[in-house]
Design a protein around this motif. Structure first.
Motif, PDB file in Angstrom:
ATOM      1  N   CYS A 254       0.831  -1.214   0.000  1.00 56.96           N
ATOM      2  CA  CYS A 254       0.000   0.000   0.000  1.00 56.96           C
ATOM      3  C   CYS A 254       0.865   1.263   0.000  1.00 56.96           C
ATOM      4  O   CYS A 254       0.472   2.291  -0.568  1.00 56.96           O
ATOM      5  CB  CYS A 254      -0.917   0.003   1.222  1.00 56.96           C
ATOM      6  N   VAL A 255       2.033   1.188   0.631  1.00 55.62           N
ATOM      7  CA  VAL A 255       2.945   2.331   0.690  1.00 55.62           C
ATOM      8  C   VAL A 255       3.755   2.450  -0.600  1.00 55.62           C
ATOM      9  O   VAL A 255       4.003   3.555  -1.097  1.00 55.62           O
ATOM     10  CB  VAL A 255       3.885   2.197   1.912  1.00 55.62           C
ATOM     11  N   LEU A 256       4.139   1.319  -1.162  1.00 49.53           N
ATOM     12  CA  LEU A 256       5.024   1.313  -2.327  1.00 49.53           C
ATOM     13  C   LEU A 256       4.294   1.438  -3.661  1.00 49.53           C
ATOM     14  O   LEU A 256       4.903   1.811  -4.670  1.00 49.53           O
ATOM     15  CB  LEU A 256       5.845   0.013  -2.335  1.00 49.53           C
ATOM     16  N   LYS A 257       3.001   1.152  -3.687  1.00 53.08           N
ATOM     17  CA  LYS A 257       2.296   0.957  -4.953  1.00 53.08           C
ATOM     18  C   LYS A 257       2.310   2.182  -5.862  1.00 53.08           C
ATOM     19  O   LYS A 257       2.536   2.055  -7.065  1.00 53.08           O
ATOM     20  CB  LYS A 257       0.842   0.514  -4.721  1.00 53.08           C
ATOM     21  N   ASP A 258       2.067   3.369  -5.332  1.00 49.43           N
ATOM     22  CA  ASP A 258       1.969   4.548  -6.198  1.00 49.43           C
ATOM     23  C   ASP A 258       3.292   4.841  -6.900  1.00 49.43           C
ATOM     24  O   ASP A 258       3.326   5.085  -8.111  1.00 49.43           O
ATOM     25  CB  ASP A 258       1.509   5.761  -5.384  1.00 49.43           C
ATOM     26  N   THR A 259       4.386   4.809  -6.131  1.00 50.66           N
ATOM     27  CA  THR A 259       5.699   5.025  -6.738  1.00 50.66           C
ATOM     28  C   THR A 259       6.002   3.922  -7.737  1.00 50.66           C
ATOM     29  O   THR A 259       6.496   4.180  -8.851  1.00 50.66           O
ATOM     30  CB  THR A 259       6.801   5.064  -5.665  1.00 50.66           C
ATOM     31  N   ALA A 260       5.703   2.683  -7.365  1.00 50.60           N
ATOM     32  CA  ALA A 260       5.993   1.546  -8.242  1.00 50.60           C
ATOM     33  C   ALA A 260       5.204   1.625  -9.543  1.00 50.60           C
ATOM     34  O   ALA A 260       5.754   1.399 -10.634  1.00 50.60           O
ATOM     35  CB  ALA A 260       5.686   0.239  -7.511  1.00 50.60           C
ATOM     36  N   ILE A 261       3.931   1.955  -9.463  1.00 50.09           N
ATOM     37  CA  ILE A 261       3.101   2.046 -10.667  1.00 50.09           C
ATOM     38  C   ILE A 261       3.604   3.165 -11.578  1.00 50.09           C
ATOM     39  O   ILE A 261       3.670   2.996 -12.801  1.00 50.09           O
ATOM     40  CB  ILE A 261       1.614   2.253 -10.293  1.00 50.09           C
ATOM     41  N   ASN A 262       3.961   4.296 -10.988  1.00 46.68           N
ATOM     42  CA  ASN A 262       4.485   5.399 -11.802  1.00 46.68           C
ATOM     43  C   ASN A 262       5.756   4.990 -12.536  1.00 46.68           C
ATOM     44  O   ASN A 262       5.939   5.322 -13.716  1.00 46.68           O
ATOM     45  CB  ASN A 262       4.766   6.617 -10.917  1.00 46.68           C
ATOM     46  N   LEU A 263       6.630   4.273 -11.848  1.00 49.93           N
ATOM     47  CA  LEU A 263       7.873   3.826 -12.476  1.00 49.93           C
ATOM     48  C   LEU A 263       7.604   2.800 -13.565  1.00 49.93           C
ATOM     49  O   LEU A 263       8.143   2.890 -14.678  1.00 49.93           O
ATOM     50  CB  LEU A 263       8.806   3.229 -11.416  1.00 49.93           C
ATOM     51  N   LEU A 264       6.758   1.827 -13.273  1.00 49.48           N
ATOM     52  CA  LEU A 264       6.459   0.770 -14.234  1.00 49.48           C
ATOM     53  C   LEU A 264       5.765   1.323 -15.474  1.00 49.48           C
ATOM     54  O   LEU A 264       5.945   0.809 -16.583  1.00 49.48           O
ATOM     55  CB  LEU A 264       5.583  -0.304 -13.577  1.00 49.48           C
ATOM     56  N   SER A 265       4.990   2.371 -15.286  1.00 46.21           N
ATOM     57  CA  SER A 265       4.251   2.967 -16.403  1.00 46.21           C
ATOM     58  C   SER A 265       5.174   3.662 -17.404  1.00 46.21           C
ATOM     59  O   SER A 265       4.756   3.979 -18.525  1.00 46.21           O
ATOM     60  CB  SER A 265       3.210   3.967 -15.882  1.00 46.21           C
ATOM     61  N   GLU A 266       6.404   3.912 -16.998  1.00 46.84           N
ATOM     62  CA  GLU A 266       7.347   4.581 -17.892  1.00 46.84           C
ATOM     63  C   GLU A 266       7.965   3.634 -18.919  1.00 46.84           C
ATOM     64  O   GLU A 266       8.583   4.100 -19.882  1.00 46.84           O
ATOM     65  CB  GLU A 266       8.464   5.223 -17.056  1.00 46.84           C
TER      66      GLU A 266
END
Length: 309
Positions: A254-266
């Motif tokens: 829950c803490v890591l998801k937003d940063t992770a999704i933004n990175l993966l989306s690149e």
């Protein structure tokens, strides 16, 4: 197999009270470390603790917390990182294509490790090496270390359970600990949403972006070699451990998801890792978000997200 806690549904419900959820997860992990410290204190024998685990399992924080709990019990300790025993990059073993193999146990200067540990055990002092990862070689200056009778030596690293390392140490004075994320996250139908390696990769990807400037593409490419190293040089020896420690913090995704999704989306569609990244995004989107401000300063997750700003 899923239990009532390691499901997305449980995590969604628990995340509605984020402070309580975080506290429960942190207490579970800290209590396990505390119990290990108590076992060491009560044994009256163990002087060397070997802590092994795969990438992003949380070895550094676990070793640090163990030291703190031992200190609260009146026991001093010293942490020795096997990473400091790497041979210089130019001398590292090579794959058939000529690229350096940093994952093999033979990338460590085992002779130097034997010498320094032998001196510590016999005379209570030695000079420890320190590896400069930016330069890719060992620093010229060694660090003088002195311990007292009854102190505990904590050795942490990927290869800390490998017989090439442990066979040269007195077995009767060893406590071997294997740490990893040892739980999967399921949905209510029992399907795996995130496996153990998924969760470690998310930890590592976020950490490497924040602290090492690595792109997701580079993280994925490095992960191939990391997995090879774990499969070949760690997992075959995990059953040598006396204790296993599960470092999962159920709130972590829950803490890591937003940063992770933004990175993966690149990642562009042309990337060889695009499909894999899209699958991981879909899994992460199933989790609610929790603000990282609520993560304690001494949490294992700070190893991956950094200190509070």
């Amino acid at each position: 197999m899923a239990n009532k806690n390691n499901t997305v549904e449980y995590i969604r419900a628990a995340a509605t009270q984020p402070d309580k959820f975080i506290s429960q997860c942190e207490n579970r992990y800290n209590n396990k470390i505390k119990q290990i410290a108590l076992e060491i204190a009560q044994s009256g024998r163990t002087e060397i603790v070997m802590i092994a685990g795969p990438s992003s399992a949380g070895k550094t924080t676990s070793a640090k917390k163990l030291r703190e709990h031992l200190y609260s019990l009146g026991i001093n300790s010293l942490t020795v990182s096997l990473d400091d025993y790497y041979v210089d990059n130019c001398d590292a073993p090579r794959f058939p294509d000529g690229t350096p193999d940093f994952e093999t146990v033979d990338a460590l200067d085992i002779e130097c490790f034997q010498k320094t540990m032998g001196e510590l055990l016999k005379t209570n002092e030695t000079y420890l090496p320190e590896f400069d990862f930016l330069q890719g070689k060992r620093k010229k200056e060694y660090r003088h270390i002195k311990i007292s009778e009854g102190d505990v030596i904590i050795v942490e690293g990927l290869h800390a359970l490998n017989p090439k390392i442990t066979d040269h140490l007195p077995n009767e004075r060893l406590l071997k600990i294997y740490i990893n994320i040892s739980s999967r996250i399921y949905d209510e139908q029992g399907n795996i949403v995130l496996n153990k390696r998924n969760m470690r990769f998310v930890r590592r990807m976020v950490r490497d972006y924040k602290f090492r400037g690595n792109s997701v593409e580079r993280s994925y490419k490095m992960w191939i070699t990391v997995r090879y190293g774990e499969d070949t040089y760690l997992f075959p020896f995990k059953n040598n451990a006396d204790i296993r420690l599960n470092t999962i913090h159920l709130y972590e995704t829950c803490v890591l998801k937003d940063t992770a999704i933004n990175l993966l989306s690149e990642l562009p569609k042309t990337s060889e890792f695009y499909k894999e990244s899209q699958r991981l995004i879909r899994s992460l989107e199933k989790f609610p978000s929790i603000n990282s401000d609520g993560v304690p300063d001494d949490s294992l997750l700070r190893e991956f997200i950094g200190a509070k700003e």
